[in-house]
Design an enzyme around this catalytic site. Structure first.
Site, mmCIF file in Angstrom:
data_model
loop_
_atom_site.group_PDB
_atom_site.id
_atom_site.type_symbol
_atom_site.label_atom_id
_atom_site.label_comp_id
_atom_site.label_asym_id
_atom_site.label_seq_id
_atom_site.Cartn_x
_atom_site.Cartn_y
_atom_site.Cartn_z
ATOM 1 C CD GLU A 9 -0.159 1.427 23.241
ATOM 2 O OE1 GLU A 9 -1.040 1.726 22.430
ATOM 3 O OE2 GLU A 9 1.066 1.509 22.976
ATOM 4 C CD GLN A 10 3.974 -0.806 20.183
ATOM 5 O OE1 GLN A 10 4.325 -1.844 19.646
ATOM 6 N NE2 GLN A 10 4.135 0.370 19.605
ATOM 7 C CE1 TYR A 22 -1.287 23.492 17.844
ATOM 8 C CE2 TYR A 22 -0.601 23.787 15.576
ATOM 9 C CZ TYR A 22 -0.898 22.955 16.637
ATOM 10 O OH TYR A 22 -0.797 21.597 16.492
ATOM 11 C CG ASP A 36 -2.066 7.763 11.489
ATOM 12 O OD1 ASP A 36 -2.994 8.489 11.105
ATOM 13 O OD2 ASP A 36 -0.975 8.218 11.922
HETATM 14 P P1 FAD Z 1 -1.441 6.329 16.615
HETATM 15 O O1 FAD Z 1 -1.590 7.639 17.316
HETATM 16 O O2 FAD Z 1 -0.177 6.071 15.874
HETATM 17 O O3 FAD Z 1 -1.629 5.192 17.732
HETATM 18 C C1 FAD Z 1 -1.294 3.849 17.510
HETATM 19 C C2 FAD Z 1 -1.149 3.143 18.853
HETATM 20 O O4 FAD Z 1 -0.978 1.753 18.609
HETATM 21 C C3 FAD Z 1 0.060 3.607 19.648
HETATM 22 O O5 FAD Z 1 -0.303 3.824 20.992
HETATM 23 C C4 FAD Z 1 1.041 2.441 19.494
HETATM 24 O O6 FAD Z 1 1.923 2.321 20.593
HETATM 25 C C5 FAD Z 1 0.081 1.268 19.393
HETATM 26 N N1 FAD Z 1 0.659 0.100 18.672
HETATM 27 C C6 FAD Z 1 1.315 0.128 17.488
HETATM 28 N N2 FAD Z 1 1.694 -1.113 17.131
HETATM 29 C C7 FAD Z 1 1.259 -1.939 18.114
HETATM 30 C C8 FAD Z 1 1.361 -3.354 18.321
HETATM 31 N N3 FAD Z 1 1.972 -4.151 17.434
HETATM 32 N N4 FAD Z 1 0.818 -3.881 19.449
HETATM 33 C C9 FAD Z 1 0.178 -3.090 20.351
HETATM 34 N N5 FAD Z 1 0.072 -1.742 20.216
HETATM 35 C C10 FAD Z 1 0.595 -1.174 19.099
HETATM 36 N N6 FAD Z 1 -3.375 15.186 13.353
HETATM 37 C C11 FAD Z 1 -4.303 16.151 13.538
HETATM 38 O O7 FAD Z 1 -5.518 15.855 13.505
HETATM 39 N N7 FAD Z 1 -3.966 17.453 13.757
HETATM 40 C C12 FAD Z 1 -2.662 17.862 13.776
HETATM 41 O O8 FAD Z 1 -2.393 19.049 13.987
HETATM 42 C C13 FAD Z 1 -1.636 16.865 13.556
HETATM 43 N N8 FAD Z 1 -0.317 17.200 13.538
HETATM 44 C C14 FAD Z 1 0.616 16.232 13.305
HETATM 45 C C15 FAD Z 1 1.978 16.610 13.229
HETATM 46 C C16 FAD Z 1 2.949 15.635 12.961
HETATM 47 C C17 FAD Z 1 4.399 16.060 12.854
HETATM 48 C C18 FAD Z 1 2.574 14.260 12.797
HETATM 49 C C19 FAD Z 1 3.637 13.201 12.545
HETATM 50 C C20 FAD Z 1 1.232 13.898 12.868
HETATM 51 C C21 FAD Z 1 0.245 14.870 13.102
HETATM 52 N N9 FAD Z 1 -1.110 14.549 13.143
HETATM 53 C C22 FAD Z 1 -2.054 15.511 13.351
HETATM 54 C C23 FAD Z 1 -1.542 13.167 12.847
HETATM 55 C C24 FAD Z 1 -2.006 12.414 14.072
HETATM 56 O O9 FAD Z 1 -1.044 12.494 15.099
HETATM 57 C C25 FAD Z 1 -2.274 10.951 13.706
HETATM 58 O O10 FAD Z 1 -3.000 10.901 12.501
HETATM 59 C C26 FAD Z 1 -3.065 10.275 14.806
HETATM 60 O O11 FAD Z 1 -2.308 10.251 15.998
HETATM 61 C C27 FAD Z 1 -3.462 8.839 14.404
HETATM 62 O O12 FAD Z 1 -4.032 8.193 15.494
HETATM 63 P P2 FAD Z 1 -4.110 6.604 15.542
HETATM 64 O O13 FAD Z 1 -4.818 6.289 16.814
HETATM 65 O O14 FAD Z 1 -4.661 6.081 14.272
HETATM 66 O O15 FAD Z 1 -2.607 6.076 15.587
#
Ligand code: FAD
Length: 372
Positions: free
Chosen positions: A35-36, A208, A286
């Site tokens: 993790e960065q 909420y 994502d």
């Molecule tokens: P992320 O949470 O983006 O995690 C990625 C991780 O990788 C981070 O810790 C980052 O620091 C790390 N990283 C990135 N690049 C590097 C690198 N080069 N080297 C090392 N580490 C790195 N979802 C829901 O289910 N319900 C909701 O109500 C909801 N509301 C939302 C509201 C908003 C306004 C937004 C913007 C999003 C919302 N989401 C919601 C979406 C949800 O937050 C994301 O879809 C979810 O967090 C994706 O998780 P992830 O683990 O794929 O990515």
């Protein structure tokens, strides 16, 4: 294939990466998360975990831990016009397990997942910025600091700007969706445990309760032509939010008066990846399928990916077959859910007399019953 003793590197300690790390470790893999960030911390904000997400938390043994954070059980969703008048109410009793729809503080979910990962033997290494992932028989993670980490398999759960995503899918760069979102927490008011959506032309606000009602989450979305900031999220002045929603009724204005700190996000996405996997590498969450938050499914879809990836690898004879199975079980579903979220975007902001009819046709996750 047996995951026992397989060395797996997971890039990103977000919701998807941590859940995947635990799911793989529970099947015997030796997992390291890179993790960065200097610490596992979250900007204070809420998210909705729907029954499909809870099914994964149950499958990886973390359901009770999440409930113990005091996450309120959702009672329903009420769509309101800008003055607070009820446009439609969606009860959750059509869901198979309505008790599994929770309003969760992101920091609480991340805490539960990080502790759960560590308890399963996962190493979480912070301050590790990944510059590149090289697929191959022994895939390699290259860190910005120069070090290299070799593994049997690498999972890129590094979010919207995943480098592996563009490597596997050239040209599929993130684009600005024309929407920004402010996210804030205000003190709780003892209101019902339902999500309320206040809709107006070109904007809407979702609210909420969190943590047993002690705090209230606000997500306020506005249409914008462009996003010129260098970062995709930043601290903002609460007055900018109040000005943007000044045309809404007293209920919204009253909530916004209580906002002391707020973050503003430019909402970006790219199309669902055509290619989720390469030689011993996979995209997750994502990184594969960023979504607009208008169906509240981003986190739950990342959780689904995590469980399905671990399950697909375990079922298959070898990694290549397991990764192909993972993509085939996930891609169509991700496209369907994200298409529904995109559809909700214009309905929430619809102008004029057709708004009501469109709102009645709004998609909710209950109609997208989970398969995980
Ligand atoms: P992320 O949470 O983006 O995690 C990625 C991780 O990788 C981070 O810790 C980052 O620091 C790390 N990283 C990135 N690049 C590097 C690198 N080069 N080297 C090392 N580490 C790195 N979802 C829901 O289910 N319900 C909701 O109500 C909801 N509301 C939302 C509201 C908003 C306004 C937004 C913007 C999003 C919302 N989401 C919601 C979406 C949800 O937050 C994301 O879809 C979810 O967090 C994706 O998780 P992830 O683990 O794929 O990515």
């Amino acid at each position: 294939m047996s995951l026992i003793g397989q060395h797996i590197a997971v890039v990103g300690a977000g919701i998807g990466g941590l859940a995947c790390a635990r799911a793989l470790a529970l099947r015997g893999a030796s997992v390291t998360v890179l993790e960065q960030a200097p610490e596992i911390a979250e900007v204070g904000a809420g998210l909705q975990v729907s029954p499909n997400g809870m099914a994964v938390l149950r499958a990886i043994g973390l359901e009770d831990e999440l409930r113990a954070t005091g996450a309120p059980r959702a009672e329903g969703v009420t769509l309101r016009n800008r003055n607070g008048g009820v446009v439609a109410r969606m009860a959750l009793d059509g869901l198979k397990r309505p008790e599994d729809y929770l309003f969760v503080h992101r920091a609480d979910l991340i805490d539960v997942l990080a502790q759960g990962a560590r308890q399963a033997g996962v190493r979480i290494n912070l301050l590790q910025h990944v510059a590149q992932i090289d697929p191959g028989p022994r895939p390699c993670v290259r860190l910005s600091q120069g070090a290299r980490v070799q593994a049997d398999l690498v999972v890129a759960a590094d979010g919207l700007h995943s480098s592996l995503m563009t490597q596997l899918n050239p040209g599929a760069d993130p684009f600005f969706t024309g929407q920004v979102a402010w996210r804030a927490l205000i003190p709780g008011d003892g209101g019902p445990a339902e999500a309320e959506v206040f809709m107006g032309p070109g904007r809407h606000l979702v609210t909420y309760p969190l943590r047993g009602g002690a705090v209230r989450n606000i997500v306020a979305v506005e249409e914008r032509r462009s996003w010129v900031e260098a970062r995709w999220s930043q601290k903002d002045d609460p007055d900018n939010l109040r000005v943007a929603f000044a045309g809404m009724g007293p209920a919204v204005r009253g909530m916004l008066d209580d906002v002391r700190y707020v973050h503003l996000w430019g909402l970006f996405r790219h199309e669902v990846a055509a290619q989720w996997t390469g030689e011993n590498v996979a995209l997750l969450g994502d990184a594969a399928h960023p979504t607009l938050p208008f169906l509240a499914q981003g986190a739950s879809m990342a959780l689904e990916d995590a469980w399905v990836l671990a399950d697909s690898l375990s079922r298959a004879d070898d990694a290549a077959t397991g990764l192909a199975l993972y993509q085939s079980r996930r891609r169509a579903r991700a496209r369907r859910v994200i298409g529904a979220a995109n559809g909700n975007a214009w309905k929430y902001h619809l102008r004029g007399p057709f708004a009501l009819g469109a709102h009645m046709g709004m998609r909710m996750i209950g109609t997208l019953a989970p398969s995980a």
